[in-house]
Design a protein around this motif. Sequence first.
Motif, PDB file in Angstrom:
ATOM      1  N   THR A  25      28.400  33.225   7.650  1.00 32.09           N
ATOM      2  CA  THR A  25      27.700  31.959   7.522  1.00 32.09           C
ATOM      3  C   THR A  25      28.610  30.850   7.000  1.00 32.09           C
ATOM      4  O   THR A  25      28.129  29.778   6.648  1.00 32.09           O
ATOM      5  N   PRO A  27      30.628  27.646   6.711  1.00 26.82           N
ATOM      6  CA  PRO A  27      30.658  26.415   7.510  1.00 26.82           C
ATOM      7  C   PRO A  27      32.037  26.216   8.134  1.00 26.82           C
ATOM      8  O   PRO A  27      33.064  26.468   7.493  1.00 26.82           O
ATOM      9  N   GLU A  45      31.458  18.301   9.470  1.00 20.43           N
ATOM     10  CA  GLU A  45      31.484  19.409   8.517  1.00 20.43           C
ATOM     11  C   GLU A  45      32.641  19.278   7.517  1.00 20.43           C
ATOM     12  O   GLU A  45      32.501  19.634   6.343  1.00 20.43           O
TER      13      GLU A  45
END
Length: 228
Positions: A25, A27, A45
């Motif tokens: 998970t 980023p 991001e």
Amino acid sequence: MNSAPTPDEPAIADEVEEVLAVGSTSPVGRYRLDLATGEWAWSDEVYVMHGFEPGQVVPTTPLMLSHKHPDDRDRVDGVLLEAAETGQPFSSVHRILDAAGETRTLAVTGQGLRDPESGRVTELFGYFIDVTDSHRAAAARDATASIRASAQRRAVIEQAKGVLMVVYGVDEEEAFGLLREASNLANIAVRDIALTLVDLFSGPDVTVVPTREAIDRFLADPGAPGGH
């Protein structure tokens, strides 16, 4: 960042997958560095990883380096300089201080893009992966394992002290003193002395409780073959 991927970008896919293996998970954001201007193009991001709203700042190399953790800054700068010279694929894990002053751990992976006419490396491109949570989880696992191991060491020492208290009719402090004396004599850790002593009484092959004389011999020479 709206620029399309270059044909070379699949070459770093394996490195991205390797870094992502620590946490599915994590980023992920894309970047591109213009070596002539020192300006970076970040995906949304990457802004967030550095504690900014998308488009809030103009990312430049001085800005990037100012956010690197002081202990990691020289190393990261060296990685970027080498990549700019060689254009070879690279990867690095380093800490940053985001805009709020919080420490985060990022993995960066990428490679260079060469000008087809001059052959010079003109751009670096690749991915930032925020692995902060993965590193924290790993640190927590290490800490838990360390605490558990420490508890196990204490438990076996307490058992050994109990044995000596019964065998010699001494108090807890004196029992530990006997263990420490044997440890110093043989240059063997107290925990290992205690483990062997407990095993003499409760090991899987024990059929007869050791005599006091056997314990005397063990404490006098705990490093002897067979432990007693």
